[in-house]
Design an enzyme around this catalytic site. Structure first.
Site, PDB file in Angstrom:
ATOM      1  N   GLY A 127       0.957  -1.362   0.115  1.00 31.52           N
ATOM      2  CA  GLY A 127      -0.026   0.068   0.030  1.00 31.52           C
ATOM      3  C   GLY A 127       0.791   1.265   0.140  1.00 31.52           C
ATOM      4  O   GLY A 127       0.512   2.288  -0.838  1.00 31.52           O
ATOM      5  N   TYR A 179      -7.559 -17.661   4.316  1.00 32.12           N
ATOM      6  CA  TYR A 179      -7.076 -16.428   3.565  1.00 32.12           C
ATOM      7  C   TYR A 179      -7.105 -16.606   2.140  1.00 32.12           C
ATOM      8  O   TYR A 179      -7.635 -16.062   1.317  1.00 32.12           O
ATOM      9  CB  TYR A 179      -5.511 -16.386   4.008  1.00 32.12           C
ATOM     10  CG  TYR A 179      -5.042 -15.188   3.167  1.00 32.12           C
ATOM     11  CD1 TYR A 179      -4.915 -13.983   3.598  1.00 32.12           C
ATOM     12  CD2 TYR A 179      -3.866 -15.624   2.033  1.00 32.12           C
ATOM     13  CE1 TYR A 179      -4.379 -12.949   2.956  1.00 32.12           C
ATOM     14  CE2 TYR A 179      -3.269 -14.591   1.470  1.00 32.12           C
ATOM     15  CZ  TYR A 179      -3.703 -13.254   1.677  1.00 32.12           C
ATOM     16  OH  TYR A 179      -3.124 -12.285   1.084  1.00 32.12           O
TER      17      TYR A 179
END
Length: 249
Positions: free
Chosen positions: A19, A151
């Site tokens: 990010g 996940y």
């Protein structure tokens, strides 16, 4: 002039790792970037790295709809709409099937599935014509890693979102695509396996790729920047593997 000059972008989980690297790259390409994340100290450091004129940090959790509203209120107040959304925030844990609990399902799917959905849904009123939405999936959705199925399933859902939303939003000229990173060297590795196991884990992950090393966050950011720009104008509903060949050869 960068590829995103004058554009506005939102990046969730923008304080560290992929990010942060993407926020740096999109800002370098000329975008004003809104970043969000749960840890204010990391956001403050990210603003210092990127430069306060290029980025706005809004602390928040993608599982909290009020926090998402505050993020998009800040975007709305800037008055230029929204051109890029990178739904990047995620959480992971190694949990064998027999140990999975309701709480763990809620946590992982809450961030990785519900959080992605509402990140994009709440952006819809702000999206400019021709906007680009990029979802961060994972090679884990494909490779069946042991004790990682929770996940992996959440990331398979993200990949499915990209296909469906690409069809739903194409009439507005909004493109939706996914990226699927393989092993990337981020602080999340240490958080996943613990400090005492981090070196061994990174060495093992490097051997999983055909290229023989882990990826760098900047390498994923470069692909996101491409998908965010008009250079990828004929790319829709795709899933771009950034995995050093891990799932390819």
């Amino acid at each position: 002039m960068g590829q995103l000059e004058g554009k506005t972008a939102v990046i969730t989980g923008g304080g560290t790792g992929i990010g942060l690297a993407t926020a740096v790259r999109l800002a370098d390409e000329g975008a004003h970037v809104f970043i969000t994340g749960r840890r204010k100290a990391e956001l403050d450091a990210a603003v210092e790295t990127i430069g306060a004129a290029k980025v706005t940090a809004v602390a928040g959790d993608v599982t909290d709809l009020d926090d998402l509203d505050r993020l998009y209120d800040a975007v709305r107040a800037r008055g230029r709409g929204l051109d890029v959304v990178f739904a990047n925030a995620a959480t992971a844990a190694h949990i064998p099937l027999e140990q999975v609990t309701e709480e763990q399902i809620g946590q992982i799917f809450g961030v990785n599935v519900r959080g992605v959905l509402f990140t994009v849904q709440k952006a819809l009123p702000l999206l400019n014509d021709g906007a680009s939405v990029i979802l961060n999936a994972s090679t884990a959705a494909d490779n069946g890693a042991e004790a990682f199925s929770l996940y992996a399933a959440s990331k398979a859902a993200v990949r499915t979102f990209a296909r469906g939303w690409a069809n739903e939003l194409k009439g507005r000229g909004v493109r939706v695509n996914a990226v699927s990173p393989g092993p990337v060297d981020t602080p999340g590795i240490t958080g996943l396996v613990g400090e005492e196991n981090a070196i061994a884990a990174r060495a093992k992950l490097a051997t999983d790729t055909a290229i023989g090393r882990m990826g760098r966050p900047e390498e994923v950011a470069a692909v996101v920047a491409f998908l965010a720009s008009d250079q990828s104008s004929f790319v829709l509903g795709a899933n771009w593997y950034v995995d050093g060949g891990e799932n390819q050869i």
